[in-house]
Write an enzyme that holds these catalytic residues in place. Structure first.
Site, PDB file in Angstrom:
ATOM      1  N   PHE A  40      -2.395  -2.468   3.492  1.00  0.00           N
ATOM      2  CA  PHE A  40      -3.325  -2.060   2.429  1.00  0.00           C
ATOM      3  C   PHE A  40      -3.405  -3.165   1.366  1.00  0.00           C
ATOM      4  CE2 PHE A  40      -4.660   0.331  -1.314  1.00  0.00           C
ATOM      5  CZ  PHE A  40      -5.657   1.131  -0.794  1.00  0.00           C
ATOM      6  N   ASP A  68       5.546   1.897   3.116  1.00  0.00           N
ATOM      7  CA  ASP A  68       4.495   2.563   2.361  1.00  0.00           C
ATOM      8  C   ASP A  68       4.082   3.813   3.138  1.00  0.00           C
ATOM      9  OD1 ASP A  68       2.029   3.423   1.321  1.00  0.00           O
ATOM     10  OD2 ASP A  68       1.657   1.436   0.472  1.00  0.00           O
ATOM     11  N   LYS A  88      -3.533  11.892  -1.844  1.00  0.00           N
ATOM     12  CA  LYS A  88      -4.204  11.928  -0.540  1.00  0.00           C
ATOM     13  C   LYS A  88      -3.876  13.268   0.115  1.00  0.00           C
ATOM     14  CE  LYS A  88      -4.581   6.956  -0.536  1.00  0.00           C
ATOM     15  NZ  LYS A  88      -4.063   5.649  -0.125  1.00  0.00           N
TER      16      LYS A  88
HETATM   17  C1  PLP Z   1      -4.070   4.629  -1.087  1.00  0.00           C
HETATM   18  C2  PLP Z   1      -3.042   3.588  -0.866  1.00  0.00           C
HETATM   19  C3  PLP Z   1      -2.481   2.890  -1.950  1.00  0.00           C
HETATM   20  C4  PLP Z   1      -2.969   3.174  -3.343  1.00  0.00           C
HETATM   21  O1  PLP Z   1      -2.312   2.523  -4.373  1.00  0.00           O
HETATM   22  P1  PLP Z   1      -2.550   3.067  -5.881  1.00  0.00           P
HETATM   23  O2  PLP Z   1      -1.672   2.275  -6.729  1.00  0.00           O
HETATM   24  O3  PLP Z   1      -2.248   4.529  -5.837  1.00  0.00           O
HETATM   25  O4  PLP Z   1      -3.999   2.849  -6.200  1.00  0.00           O
HETATM   26  C5  PLP Z   1      -1.470   1.976  -1.689  1.00  0.00           C
HETATM   27  N1  PLP Z   1      -1.059   1.733  -0.408  1.00  0.00           N
HETATM   28  C6  PLP Z   1      -1.609   2.385   0.658  1.00  0.00           C
HETATM   29  C7  PLP Z   1      -1.113   2.107   2.039  1.00  0.00           C
HETATM   30  C8  PLP Z   1      -2.621   3.312   0.464  1.00  0.00           C
HETATM   31  O5  PLP Z   1      -3.164   3.937   1.500  1.00  0.00           O
END
Ligand code: PLP
Length: 399
Positions: free
Chosen positions: A124, A201, A227
């Site tokens: 991500f 993550d 989510k």
């Molecule tokens: C949605 C998501 C994020 C989001 O990060 P924020 O700091 O909450 O905006 C981070 N890593 C992954 C893998 C995600 O799917």
């Protein structure tokens, strides 16, 4: 051809079918984006209203001593139960991005002298950027894995990339694009053999796919709560640190609420005992309230039932997309349900335009560059007929 009746019969026998009515959802819309922003549970609205009126409104500052101060750890334990973490190892607090920063930094401090962080080119974006930022600040090198775009980075690739210079391996457990599930236990094992720590993550895992952080030997983890946990926009994320690491783990944001005896207001920072030391500033009480209710609902439904429905929904979506192969649609997620999370990536050369047309028709999906339509199938709220209706629209809008 799979007809709509078939999807309706799957809904009729779905043990979780009653949950949808416990969320505020517009029946004119097919919402397949619960993996980006989960919908609002009616009980969350009620619970927030109660905390606002009774605790904030009624108790004011006294409420900090009547439970608010402990919320990050109490709700952390509840989140931990969904990802295989025994109590005392999870806190809920900052955004995923900030949690990543704190734990990447803390991991590197435990591996002084090692010069590399291993991650994946398809990780991500915020994960990649945080890792690049910390590496730049500390003069370290990022080693990029180039895993299969559908199956994600495998054990063999990690094994090849790690060595005596690796401080940290940082990967997503469920890929935000393809939904591929990484082999957490084996990746932990090969990384540990090289002396590295592993940070997972869990943003697309928690509330949809079981994880076993303790059993599988994970060191550190982060994940979001807006989510599949339906905690609401910008809901705070969580951090996990394995119990054995906690005494030596030092995160970089030395705030008063991560300090021992914060209300002594004493000079100098001394970390609090245990997982509390991962905290920094004042907890977002209202947001945590919504997280607690989201976690409670998943727990009530049962993670096993949630996982089983996630598999059934994605299996139906795959079968329907396979019927559209002549229109140029292909499944870009793993076909083995054991290796796939609760969303489905569908590739099409015109994905961007098709997504825009779907949106106009009230079918809410995600477009992911360059050619992926992502269908987020959130087990508590998505119906099998929603999947059928969305794919039927995809057939229409591709022509
Ligand atoms: C949605 C998501 C994020 C989001 O990060 P924020 O700091 O909450 O905006 C981070 N890593 C992954 C893998 C995600 O799917």
């Amino acid at each position: 051809m799979i007809d709509r009746e078939h999807a309706a019969s799957l809904d009729a026998s779905d043990p979780l079918r009653a949950y949808r009515d416990r969320f505020l959802l517009d029946n004119e819309v097919v919402y397949l984006d619960g993996n980006s922003l989960g919908p609002l549970a009616l009980s969350t609205e009620e619970r927030l209203h109660d905390v606002i009126r009774r605790e904030w409104g009624g108790r004011l500052i006294r409420a900090w001593d009547e439970g608010w101060l402990e919320l990050p750890v109490v709700i952390g334990d509840q989140v931990g139960a969904l990802v295989g973490a025994a109590p005392g190892q999870v806190v809920v607090g900052d955004s995923t991005t900030v949690c990543l920063y704190k734990l990447v930094w803390a991991a590197l401090a435990l591996r002084p002298g090692r010069r590399q962080i291993v991650t994946d080119v398809d990780n991500f974006p915020t994960d990649r950027y945080v890792i690049e930022g910390v590496a730049a600040a500390r003069g370290l090198e990022v080693v990029w894995l180039h895993g299969d775009p559908v199956d994600g980075p495998g054990v063999a690739e990690v094994s090849e990339a790690v060595g005596e210079q690796t401080a940290l391996v940082a990967l997503s457990h469920v890929s935000y694009r393809s939904a591929a599930i990484a082999d957490m236990a084996e990746i932990n094992r090969v990384s540990h053999n090289a002396g590295a720590l592993v940070l997972w993550d869990l943003c697309h895992t928690v509330g949809a796919v079981p994880a076993e952080l303790d059993r599988d030997g994970a060191d550190l983890a982060v994940g979001c709560t807006y989510k599949y946990l339906n905690g609401g926009p910008g809901a705070p994320a969580f951090m996990y640190a394995r119990r054995g690491l906690l005494p030596a783990l030092r995160q970089p944001v030395w705030g008063w609420l991560g300090r021992r005896d914060p209300f002594e207001m004493a000079p100098g920072y001394e970390p609090a005992e245990g997982v509390t030391a991962l905290l920094s500033g004042t907890a977002p009480v209202l947001a945590l309230t919504a997280v607690a209710e989201g976690v409670r609902l998943v727990g009530e439904a049962g993670l096993e039932a949630v996982r089983a429905k996630g598999i059934a929904l994605t299996e139906l979506a795959i079968a329907l997309v396979d019927e559209l192969s002549e229109l140029g649609f292909t499944v870009a997620s793993p076909r083995d349900p054991a290796g796939r999370g609760a969303h489905l990536a569908v590739a099409h050369a015109d994905a961007r335009a098709i997504c825009a047309r779907l949106l106009e028709r009230g079918v809410i999906v995600d477009y992911r560059r360059p050619d992926v339509i992502r269908l987020g199938l959130s087990p508590l709220v998505t119906r099998f007929v929603d999947v059928w209706d969305a794919v039927a629209e995809m057939r229409e809008r591709a022509a």
